[in-house]
Design an enzyme around this catalytic site. Sequence first.
Site, PDB file in Angstrom:
ATOM      1  N   PRO A   1       8.049   3.970   1.821  1.00  0.00           N
ATOM      2  CA  PRO A   1       8.066   3.054   2.961  1.00  0.00           C
ATOM      3  C   PRO A   1       8.165   3.821   4.285  1.00  0.00           C
ATOM      4  O   PRO A   1       8.734   4.913   4.343  1.00  0.00           O
ATOM      5  CB  PRO A   1       9.314   2.207   2.715  1.00  0.00           C
ATOM      6  CG  PRO A   1      10.193   3.065   1.856  1.00  0.00           C
ATOM      7  CD  PRO A   1       9.257   3.859   0.991  1.00  0.00           C
ATOM      8  N   HIS A   2       7.621   3.223   5.337  1.00  0.00           N
ATOM      9  CA  HIS A   2       7.592   3.878   6.652  1.00  0.00           C
ATOM     10  C   HIS A   2       7.190   2.848   7.674  1.00  0.00           C
ATOM     11  O   HIS A   2       6.827   1.713   7.354  1.00  0.00           O
ATOM     12  CB  HIS A   2       6.564   5.017   6.659  1.00  0.00           C
ATOM     13  CG  HIS A   2       5.177   4.509   6.458  1.00  0.00           C
ATOM     14  ND1 HIS A   2       4.341   4.176   7.497  1.00  0.00           N
ATOM     15  CD2 HIS A   2       4.501   4.192   5.322  1.00  0.00           C
ATOM     16  CE1 HIS A   2       3.204   3.711   7.013  1.00  0.00           C
ATOM     17  NE2 HIS A   2       3.268   3.694   5.698  1.00  0.00           N
ATOM     18  N   GLU A   3       7.205   3.240   8.942  1.00  0.00           N
ATOM     19  CA  GLU A   3       6.661   2.398  10.003  1.00  0.00           C
ATOM     20  C   GLU A   3       5.998   3.284  11.035  1.00  0.00           C
ATOM     21  O   GLU A   3       5.935   4.494  10.880  1.00  0.00           O
ATOM     22  CB  GLU A   3       7.742   1.536  10.659  1.00  0.00           C
ATOM     23  CG  GLU A   3       7.447   0.028  10.577  1.00  0.00           C
ATOM     24  CD  GLU A   3       6.097  -0.369  11.157  1.00  0.00           C
ATOM     25  OE1 GLU A   3       5.603   0.271  12.092  1.00  0.00           O
ATOM     26  OE2 GLU A   3       5.519  -1.373  10.676  1.00  0.00           O
TER      27      GLU A   3
ATOM     28  N   TYR B   1       0.824  -1.209   0.000  1.00  0.00           N
ATOM     29  CA  TYR B   1       0.000   0.000   0.000  1.00  0.00           C
ATOM     30  C   TYR B   1       0.855   1.255   0.000  1.00  0.00           C
ATOM     31  O   TYR B   1       0.372   2.348  -0.285  1.00  0.00           O
ATOM     32  CB  TYR B   1      -0.929   0.010   1.212  1.00  0.00           C
ATOM     33  CG  TYR B   1      -0.236   0.271   2.520  1.00  0.00           C
ATOM     34  CD1 TYR B   1      -0.115   1.563   3.013  1.00  0.00           C
ATOM     35  CD2 TYR B   1       0.321  -0.770   3.254  1.00  0.00           C
ATOM     36  CE1 TYR B   1       0.537   1.813   4.208  1.00  0.00           C
ATOM     37  CE2 TYR B   1       0.966  -0.525   4.443  1.00  0.00           C
ATOM     38  CZ  TYR B   1       1.080   0.764   4.928  1.00  0.00           C
ATOM     39  OH  TYR B   1       1.734   1.006   6.107  1.00  0.00           O
TER      40      TYR B   1
END
Length: 694
Positions: free
Chosen positions: A606-608, A596
Amino acid sequence: MNKRTISIIQELCIPEKSVSISELAGQFGVSQRTIRNDLNTINDILNENGIGELKLKSGGQIARDASFEKIRSFVSEGDFYDYKLSKEERVRIASVLLVTSSEYTTMSAIADTLFVSRATVINDLEEVKACVREGGLEVLSHPSRGLRVQGPESDKRVFLLKSADTGQDTAWQELVNGQIHVPEETGAVLQKIVTEQEHIHKCFLTDDSFQKVLLYLEIMINRNQQGEYIEVRRKNVSSKHPMAQDILKLISQYCHIHTTEDEVQFLSELLSMARYTRQKSSEKNAVKLQFITRQFIWQISEEMGVNLNGDYDFFENLSAHLESVYSAASPGYPDNPIIEEVLKENREVAAAVRKKLPILQQYTGQPIEEIELGYITVHVCAALERKKNKEIAFHVIVACHAGIGTSQLLLERLKKHFNFQIVDIISVHEAKNLEPQKADFIISTVPLADCRLDYVIVSPLLNDEDYIRVGNKIDNLRNSRNLPVRAEEHEITARGLLEKLDPVIRETVPEAAPELLQKIRKVVGEYFHQNTEVETEAEPPYLHELLPPDHIVLDVECRDWREAVRRSGEILLDMGYIEARYIDAMIANIEENGPYIVLSPGFAVPHEGVEQGSIRVGMSLIRLSTPVPFGAEELDPVEFVCCLSAVDHKTHLRAFFNLVNLLRDENFKRCLRESSTPAEAAGIIEKFEYETAE
């Protein structure tokens, strides 16, 4: 007959005044369907007395017969003797009287309160018991002592909360509220305590939830003063427990009541179910929900053929709403009366929202309840109103009951979303002295007595329901024959001028821009006699501020998407923005939730979550020499990977919002693709960001 119906009759008895259903709904804070029911009641009286009925014209305008004023002789205002309570109203009042009492209550006492016979109360008794039973309570009868309600104290309070919070302005509702509300000075203390704790705990309730919390606290105080306390609760410490503890500690001190840990527990449960405009978030899913929200807005814009991608408030408000939905249980309060009306009058929007709900559900794995469909539709409708009404320039007066600070807050929010020309800011008591030609209408925070201008009621926070109310008012004016000739004018304001100057100055003299803008802000503010100070909260960074040249690496060779994510994260790791575990968490996130994070063809972010090793807010960007697939089907292969480190759920929002808008411009990605150095790429980002900023 109730007080609101009599007030409507009084409004309609002013011959020269134009009245519409939407205006009355806004004035009395109820749904348009409720107003239609009131009009049917009035028509019944007219028919009984041989007077011509009320008719509805286009735009919801109410037309009355020339003989309408004769209705005055058939209605009057007074006490309960002048109001014929329906059986449903009698049952509700009797139920509340029983629940609020700590002792036995006789049927004669209930009859005296309702101004009905004891026989009537006896006939209503089974319905009263059924009403109380719906709240999980039971009515006990004693032959010589009367009636008494048995059940958990928490259920009693929920019953009273629902009974008082109906949004009605009726005689029976006044009686219900009289059993619940505290003295005015105590109410003011409660409001101050809750407001202070909102700021201390960084959890800001929506206006509707704020009022519900105050109402509950009033019920709690009344019950505690009668010696009634919450039963033993199962300990379940939530994130709102410290806030509940601090609120009750202050209430105990200033309102002279005793509190218990179970009272704290129950209040924390209610706070967890409330809605918030913004709040300190420890939920790792907050940033992920923002990504999904952005995709939803993109899709809903395409579905309706209206570009809502540039509405930052839409993005911020909807993502905050979804955070609340997925981080807590559904609120146990009555439905907002405007929701049903919005769904009924905006069927196409609701259908578009329903069609795009899978975008939200595919990530969360949780179904969207029907009530949430309504709330999301309200957010979309509010965005549509903002887009439509920015080009309108009606003359408006702002009336506020809560002081100059609140008035200025409301004024700035109005100017941000509507192209109004604010004629004046007045106190509520001044409204009755205004001439009709002074403005097109008034925006007020409370009902205005004896006012000759049309007005619409909003909350000082100006939430999405308020945007719709104001939009309905504008629609009525736009559809009327007396459309102001100034409707296409545009007011020159200090902030509007500064918004135009800001990107030019930052692009022309980037190094000197902050100091120069501060000087210009001061001069422009003094010239216009308007406040130009920036928000008290720290200004969120722009995209180009998070992506300077040393955060960009071009033509990186990677074997697959995992290596691409890792290489993009290592830039931030080396600079101290993240811990090493953040990179592993990003990869695990994609493995668990899918790609997603690919927001546009060839571009991934991208990430968190904010508790997975992020240290400082930041971004890095790599351009791959050979694009790699992320499993995102038509969006593959990915050429650009932009790693995001988020430290909370808000600081990065503007940069992320601007990035997603830039990704809609193929020329932007082409220029990035053709850039030869990190400095050139950073310059492209800054140039496009200022050009697309609204």
